[in-house]
Each structure stands twice: as C-alpha cells, then as structure tokens.
Design a protein around this motif. Structure first.
Motif, PDB file in Angstrom:
ATOM      1  N   GLY A 248       0.806  -1.200   0.000  1.00 33.85           N
ATOM      2  CA  GLY A 248       0.000   0.000   0.000  1.00 33.85           C
ATOM      3  C   GLY A 248       0.842   1.254   0.000  1.00 33.85           C
ATOM      4  N   PRO A 249       0.263   2.385   0.398  1.00 33.38           N
ATOM      5  CA  PRO A 249       1.000   3.651   0.392  1.00 33.38           C
ATOM      6  C   PRO A 249       2.187   3.616   1.334  1.00 33.38           C
ATOM      7  N   GLN A 250       3.280   4.205   0.889  1.00 35.20           N
ATOM      8  CA  GLN A 250       4.530   4.259   1.631  1.00 35.20           C
ATOM      9  C   GLN A 250       5.023   2.863   2.004  1.00 35.20           C
ATOM     10  N   ALA A 251       4.768   1.903   1.138  1.00 33.74           N
ATOM     11  CA  ALA A 251       5.218   0.517   1.343  1.00 33.74           C
ATOM     12  C   ALA A 251       5.732  -0.047   0.027  1.00 33.74           C
ATOM     13  N   ASP A 252       6.589   0.708  -0.629  1.00 34.55           N
ATOM     14  CA  ASP A 252       7.088   0.299  -1.939  1.00 34.55           C
ATOM     15  C   ASP A 252       7.965  -0.939  -1.886  1.00 34.55           C
ATOM     16  N   ASP A 253       8.543  -1.229  -0.729  1.00 34.82           N
ATOM     17  CA  ASP A 253       9.444  -2.376  -0.606  1.00 34.82           C
ATOM     18  C   ASP A 253       8.780  -3.581   0.066  1.00 34.82           C
ATOM     19  N   ALA A 254       7.449  -3.571   0.153  1.00 33.99           N
ATOM     20  CA  ALA A 254       6.753  -4.607   0.924  1.00 33.99           C
ATOM     21  C   ALA A 254       6.491  -5.888   0.147  1.00 33.99           C
ATOM     22  N   ILE A 255       6.693  -5.884  -1.162  1.00 32.80           N
ATOM     23  CA  ILE A 255       6.408  -7.081  -1.962  1.00 32.80           C
ATOM     24  C   ILE A 255       7.474  -8.136  -1.686  1.00 32.80           C
ATOM     25  N   PRO A 256       7.077  -9.334  -1.249  1.00 36.47           N
ATOM     26  CA  PRO A 256       8.073 -10.371  -0.926  1.00 36.47           C
ATOM     27  C   PRO A 256       8.811 -10.850  -2.169  1.00 36.47           C
ATOM     28  N   ASN A 257      10.040 -11.297  -1.951  1.00 35.85           N
ATOM     29  CA  ASN A 257      10.854 -11.789  -3.069  1.00 35.85           C
ATOM     30  C   ASN A 257      10.378 -13.154  -3.560  1.00 35.85           C
ATOM     31  N   GLU A 258       9.899 -13.989  -2.630  1.00 39.93           N
ATOM     32  CA  GLU A 258       9.504 -15.338  -3.015  1.00 39.93           C
ATOM     33  C   GLU A 258       8.036 -15.372  -3.455  1.00 39.93           C
ATOM     34  N   PHE A 259       7.741 -16.322  -4.314  1.00 34.29           N
ATOM     35  CA  PHE A 259       6.371 -16.532  -4.771  1.00 34.29           C
ATOM     36  C   PHE A 259       5.675 -17.516  -3.842  1.00 34.29           C
ATOM     37  N   GLU A 260       4.391 -17.272  -3.565  1.00 32.61           N
ATOM     38  CA  GLU A 260       3.593 -18.158  -2.722  1.00 32.61           C
ATOM     39  C   GLU A 260       2.295 -18.492  -3.440  1.00 32.61           C
ATOM     40  N   GLY A 261       1.783 -19.698  -3.170  1.00 27.89           N
ATOM     41  CA  GLY A 261       0.471 -20.048  -3.679  1.00 27.89           C
ATOM     42  C   GLY A 261       0.495 -21.048  -4.808  1.00 27.89           C
ATOM     43  N   LEU A 262      -0.498 -20.946  -5.655  1.00 27.66           N
ATOM     44  CA  LEU A 262      -0.732 -21.885  -6.751  1.00 27.66           C
ATOM     45  C   LEU A 262      -0.165 -21.325  -8.051  1.00 27.66           C
TER      46      LEU A 262
END
Length: 389
Positions: free
Chosen positions: A273-287
């Motif tokens: 979200g806002p002010q969270a540009d680095d929050a996307i995890p490096n690893e993939f999860e799920g299907l």
C-alpha cells in the motif's frame, strides 16, 4: 503502519499478521501524525470543502476541441497546457511541481485531512470550467469501459460524497471536493512527468517519459460503502467487477488447488500500500498459474484486465501482452473465503512484474456494519515509470 511490513516476508509476515495485537492496531484508524504533518493538515483544512464536484456530469468547455479528438500524448499535453493557462498563480503553485520520485511516493488511501502530504490542487478549488478540463484530461488518460477507468473514478468520488452525508468526522475531508490533481514535472512530449489524480481510496499515477507512458502504477482503488450505494443520481458499484472476477476464479478451484493457493495467517489489508514500496516479498507463494485449467486461466486474465484496463486501451493492451507472456511464472494465492465478502478475505496475483492485491476489511468511514475493499496494482519493473530519483 504498512511501512513496518517491509522487513517481513514469508512465515514471519504471516505470523505478524495473525497476531491479535497487530489486528487491533490495524483497525484503529490512521497512524498518528507527526508534528510536521499536523501543521500541514491544519493548513490544508483551510482549503478543504464539503461540496460535491459532480465530476460525472461536469460539462467540458468547448475549447477542449482545439486539442483534437484522437487520444494520446499530444492531446493530453495540450489539455494540461489549457488547464495551466486558465488557473491563477495561487492554484498553479499547488498544481505544477518539479518531478521527483520522493514526491510521487506521496500517495495514499487516506482522506485528504489524514494525509496532507498528497500533492495537488483540490478539485473544489477549481472553477467549473477548469474541472471540465480536468475531466477531459482524465478521460484521455483512462479507459471508457463501464465501471472501469474514468467511470470507476467518478463512482469513487461519489462514495466520498456519500460518506460526507453520514460521517461526523469533518476534519477527514470526506468529499469529492477534496480529491487532488497534480502535474509532477512539466507535461510535455519530452522529459519525464507524472499525471497524479487521487484522494480517499484512490491513487492514479501515470508517468510519461519522452512522449510515452512508462508507468501506470502504483494504482490504488478502494471504496466504502460496498458493494453498491446510491449517490449523485446513479447506482454506484465500483470494484464489484474486480471482486466478482476474483471470487469466480477462486470458487472454480478444486480442493487441491485451494490448498495450494491458500496463504498462512490472516491478511487484514494489502501489503504494498502507500509508503510501502518495498513490501512485496521476493519469493512466490500459492498456486502456480501453470497448474490452472485453460478456463481458470481465462478467469484470471479477466480479473487482471479489471485493473490494467483502468488506463487507456492502447497502453493497457501493451501491459496485458507482457503480463500474458509472464503467466507461466505467475502465482495465485488467497486467505479467508473464496467469496471475498467477509472481513480479512484476501487475494493476490504475483508474477515477475505483476502484483495485484484485493483485501476486504471492516467499514471505517460510514459507521455501518459491513466490509469494504482495498486493492492495488503494482508493477515491479515500472512503478513510478522505473524512475529512481
């Protein structure tokens, strides 16, 4: 709040999200303001208003025709120049800014009074004629599909006008009057600039460089009330297409597919979200999307299109071609129920460049029992047009 998530990934993030202490903090409203932000908010309160701008029915002045009828960068720059030539010096100070990524990062889902660093002039500070030019600008940069693009933006503004009729939090600034437009950098067919348009539950951040769209993200949408409400002479249903598309996809999964797609823990809001540009995890999860059937893949593509086709058709088609090429390396995951109607229901699409989140949380602004969505489209390669400064 969301900036705290930057250092958490995987199980550590899921564990944090699942704690009751985090849940209570997350649902307690916006984080406290710094002294600087309090001063900025006090100054902004002097500018804010509580009347509707009625952007959906706002007429466009006849002289927008001098910019031609063919959508594209030339017409967009012409319309921006037309607006700038019409405003006062005082309005221009808030409308036109020098470009920087730091300033571009000042977008938010919060209402105007709760996030005073958002750049721009308030729609309500413009004349009726000037708002008509803004409408022409935004219609050129967005799609004309029903419940997407410009139409979705109008309905999001209508939602704030609705909240204004039921909320007593006057300092928050719930009103379409308080949505902002800004040019970060000078609109031109050379150089880099951003068209920013945003307010409560909305951030539109198209970045252009040398006459081409180089970034349409971050792109945030949310709405309360949900899934529908009556306001400004119409029934409004923004984000129902996004919710329904994902709910149809998740409901189509087999038990084994759902088990593979299910995330650990509880997601009470979006991560990036806002002010969270680095929050996307490096690893993939799920299907893995490669484990979907052809029909399920088509449902996923339908869901992705509800985000990408918020922008103009030609630019959206370019984005979709890249995301379709990356589908074999893309993952689908969710938490909560597949129907995406209960509090803490959450779904995510994560590819090499594509990131989409849709999250349901309890109502905050209307004071009514129910839930409402927050959602974001990010592009790992092209957020802020790939600019770094």
């Amino acid at each position: 709040m969301l900036a705290r998530w930057n250092s958490f990934t995987g199980g550590a993030l899921a564990a944090l999200l699942a704690t009751s202490a985090f849940a209570q903090q997350d649902h307690g409203g916006p984080p406290p303001m710094s002294e600087e932000d309090q001063a900025l908010s006090a100054a902004l309160q002097e500018r804010m208003g509580d009347t509707s701008t009625l952007m959906g029915s706002q007429p466009m002045p006849e002289d927008v025709a001098q910019c031609g009828e063919s959508p594209g960068i030339d017409r967009l720059v012409c319309l921006a120049d037309l607006l700038k030539a019409d405003v006062s010096d005082e309005v221009m100070e808030n409308l036109q800014h020098e470009y920087s990524v730091e300033l571009a990062q000042n977008w938010s889902n919060l209402p105007a009074g709760a996030f005073p660093k958002r750049p721009g002039v308030l729609l309500g500070e413009l004349t009726t004629r000037q708002r008509g030019i803004v409408k022409a600008i935004m219609m050129d940069a967005t799609s004309d599909l029903p419940n997407e693009g410009w139409d979705e933006m109008v309905q999001t503004l209508n939602a704030d006008d609705y909240i204004n009729t039921v909320s007593t939090d006057y300092k928050a600034g719930y009103s379409s009057y308080n949505t902002k437009i800004a040019f970060l950098g000078t609109p031109a067919t050379t150089g880099t600039w951003q068209l920013y348009y945003g307010g409560h539950h909305m951030a539109f951040t198209n970045t252009y460089s040398d006459g081409a769209l180089v970034g349409a993200t971050p792109s945030f949408r949310g709405v309360e009330p949900f899934p529908y409400f009556e306001m400004n002479g119409r029934t409004n249903v923004p984000l129902t297409q996004e919710r329904d598309a994902f709910a149809t996809l998740l409901s189509s999964l087999s038990d084994d597919q759902k088990a593979a797609a299910r995330l650990d823990g509880t997601y009470r809001d979006i991560l990036a979200g806002p002010q969270a540009d680095d929050a996307i995890p490096n690893e993939f999860e799920g299907l893995a999307v490669s484990d979907l059937t052809d029909d399920q893949t088509a449902l996923l593509v339908t869901a992705i299109r509800t985000y990408v086709f918020d922008i103009s058709e030609g630019d959206a088609t370019t984005y979709m071609e890249r995301y379709l090429d990356e589908l074999p390396q893309t993952y689908l995951s969710f938490s909560g129920t597949p129907q995406l109607s209960a509090e803490d229901d959450y779904v995510r699409v994560h590819g090499p460049s594509l990131w989409i989140e849709f999250s349901m949380q309890s109502n905050k602004s209307t004071g009514k029992v129910g839930n409402h969505p927050h959602s974001v489209w990010r592009d790992l390669a092209h957020d802020y047009g790939g600019q770094t400064e």
